[in-house]
Design a protein around this motif. Structure first.
Motif, short mmCIF file in Angstrom:
data_model
loop_
_atom_site.label_atom_id
_atom_site.label_comp_id
_atom_site.label_asym_id
_atom_site.label_seq_id
_atom_site.Cartn_x
_atom_site.Cartn_y
_atom_site.Cartn_z
N UNK A 12 -7.31 21.19 -8.27
CA UNK A 12 -7.21 20.85 -6.84
C UNK A 12 -8.06 19.63 -6.49
N UNK A 13 -9.22 19.52 -7.12
CA UNK A 13 -10.09 18.36 -6.87
C UNK A 13 -9.39 17.08 -7.28
N UNK A 14 -8.78 17.09 -8.46
CA UNK A 14 -8.07 15.91 -8.96
C UNK A 14 -6.91 15.53 -8.04
N UNK A 19 -4.62 11.83 -4.39
CA UNK A 19 -3.85 11.67 -3.15
C UNK A 19 -4.51 10.69 -2.20
N UNK A 20 -5.83 10.79 -2.06
CA UNK A 20 -6.57 9.85 -1.21
C UNK A 20 -6.43 8.42 -1.72
N UNK A 21 -6.54 8.27 -3.05
CA UNK A 21 -6.40 6.93 -3.65
C UNK A 21 -5.01 6.35 -3.38
N UNK A 22 -3.99 7.20 -3.52
CA UNK A 22 -2.62 6.74 -3.29
C UNK A 22 -2.41 6.34 -1.83
N UNK A 23 -2.94 7.13 -0.92
CA UNK A 23 -2.79 6.81 0.50
C UNK A 23 -3.41 5.46 0.83
N UNK A 25 -4.33 2.92 -1.35
CA UNK A 25 -3.79 1.79 -2.10
C UNK A 25 -2.36 1.45 -1.67
N UNK A 26 -1.52 2.46 -1.53
CA UNK A 26 -0.13 2.21 -1.13
C UNK A 26 -0.05 1.74 0.32
N UNK A 27 -0.97 2.23 1.16
CA UNK A 27 -1.03 1.72 2.53
C UNK A 27 -1.37 0.24 2.55
N UNK A 28 -2.32 -0.14 1.69
CA UNK A 28 -2.68 -1.57 1.58
C UNK A 28 -1.51 -2.41 1.08
N UNK A 29 -0.81 -1.92 0.06
CA UNK A 29 0.33 -2.66 -0.48
C UNK A 29 1.43 -2.83 0.56
N UNK A 30 1.67 -1.79 1.35
CA UNK A 30 2.72 -1.88 2.37
C UNK A 30 2.37 -2.90 3.44
N UNK A 31 1.06 -3.08 3.72
CA UNK A 31 0.68 -4.09 4.72
C UNK A 31 0.99 -5.50 4.23
N UNK A 32 1.03 -5.69 2.90
CA UNK A 32 1.40 -7.00 2.38
C UNK A 32 2.86 -7.33 2.73
N UNK A 33 3.69 -6.28 2.77
CA UNK A 33 5.10 -6.47 3.11
C UNK A 33 5.27 -6.70 4.61
N UNK A 34 4.63 -5.85 5.41
CA UNK A 34 4.77 -6.00 6.87
C UNK A 34 4.15 -7.30 7.36
N UNK A 35 3.14 -7.79 6.64
CA UNK A 35 2.54 -9.06 7.03
C UNK A 35 3.55 -10.20 6.88
N UNK A 36 4.34 -10.15 5.81
CA UNK A 36 5.39 -11.16 5.61
C UNK A 36 6.44 -11.09 6.71
N UNK A 37 6.67 -9.87 7.21
CA UNK A 37 7.66 -9.67 8.27
C UNK A 37 7.07 -9.86 9.66
N UNK A 38 5.77 -10.21 9.70
CA UNK A 38 5.04 -10.42 10.95
C UNK A 38 5.03 -9.15 11.82
N UNK A 59 4.50 12.54 -3.06
CA UNK A 59 3.29 12.10 -3.77
C UNK A 59 2.04 12.75 -3.17
N UNK A 60 2.13 13.15 -1.91
CA UNK A 60 1.02 13.84 -1.25
C UNK A 60 1.48 15.27 -0.96
N UNK A 61 1.00 16.25 -1.73
CA UNK A 61 1.46 17.63 -1.57
C UNK A 61 1.12 18.23 -0.20
#
Length: 271
Positions: A12-14, A19-23, A25-38, A59-61
């Motif tokens: 459960x700890x893992x 899950x926190x890391x994915x939230x 990192x993937x949130x950061x990556x998605x902002x790179x896309x929305x930034x291009x779309x203004x 990905x997040x249970x």
């Protein structure tokens, strides 16, 4: 079976840490896309939250989400406290009347419109229509605050916007508290008790007063403190206030807003 069970991860700890890391990192990556779309960053966070949630990519249970029930209250508390910055007495004197007029019109008209549609067009029950109508009065302050901070917008329009967003949440909370009482009485077949309608208003007034007292306490404790200690004190008081609200089963929104407003007006410290 979620993705972690499929790959043999049972700790459960893992699962929580990954899950926190994915939230993040993937949130950061998605902002790179929305930034291009203004588009604002909040669009990226909402979109990726839906995609990685248990109903799409899983990905997040579900158990991780259930274990984070306390986060919305804390996030709401931080946002509400920060809106207090826009409730300086000098600013309120300039915008007070128009903010009240805009808030009343947009919140109450939304409430009436949703109630009429759900009750008389969609033919929903009276109690359900009342509750939905009350909910329609409120807006989400988080997306507004994040967009304003991202763009660095300032000025009279921004001050007015934040004040309206904050005040219509106050209207929404009061209306919702009253609507729930009316809906319960209506659903049980009994009459609507006047005290059940007035009591939510009294409770919200009490929360505002308590939040103001916390703001005064924060002002006293913040005097001549280092930046690190000021941050610790602010977090501790906001957490404590949220805990008290959780014990009483009430929203921390109004109290934290009152805390921020009292603090900014007594200390003139917007940092």
């Amino acid at each position: 079976m979620n993705i972690y069970e499929k790959i043999g991860v049972t700790s459960n700890v893992a699962i929580v840490i990954i899950s926190l890391a994915l939230m993040l990192f993937l949130g950061f990556l998605m902002t790179r896309i929305t930034k291009k779309l203004k588009l604002p960053n909040v669009t990226a966070y909402i979109t990726i939250g839906i995609l990685i949630g248990p109903y799409v990519l899983d990905l997040i249970p579900t158990q991780v989400i259930r274990g984070m029930d306390f986060l919305p209250d804390l996030a709401l508390a931080f946002i509400a406290f920060s809106t207090g910055e826009y409730f300086k007495v000098t600013t309120l004197k300039q915008n007070g009347l128009k903010v009240i007029v805009i808030t009343i019109l947009e919140s109450l008209l939304a409430t009436v419109a949703v109630f009429l549609v759900t009750r008389y067009i969609l033919n929903m029950s009276l109690s359900f229509s009342i509750v939905l109508g009350a909910l329609a009065a409120a807006t989400a302050p988080a997306s507004t605050m994040m967009t304003i901070r991202q763009t660095g917008a300032k000025g009279d329009f921004v001050d007015t916007l934040i004040q309206v967003v904050a005040l219509d949440d106050i209207v929404g909370l009061v209306l919702y508290s009253m609507a729930i009482s009316i809906a319960i009485a209506s659903g049980s077949g009994g009459g609507v008790n006047v005290s059940s309608v007035i009591m939510p208003i009294v409770i919200n007034i009490g929360v505002v007063i308590l939040g103001g007292l916390f703001g005064l306490l924060m002002k006293l404790l913040m005097t001549k403190r280092s930046t690190d200690n000021r941050l610790i004190i602010a977090l501790a008081l906001i957490f404590l206030f949220c805990g008290i609200c959780a014990v009483l089963d009430i929203s921390p929104l109004l109290g934290c807003m009152s805390m921020g407003m009292v603090y900014i007006n007594t200390s003139e410290d917007d940092k």
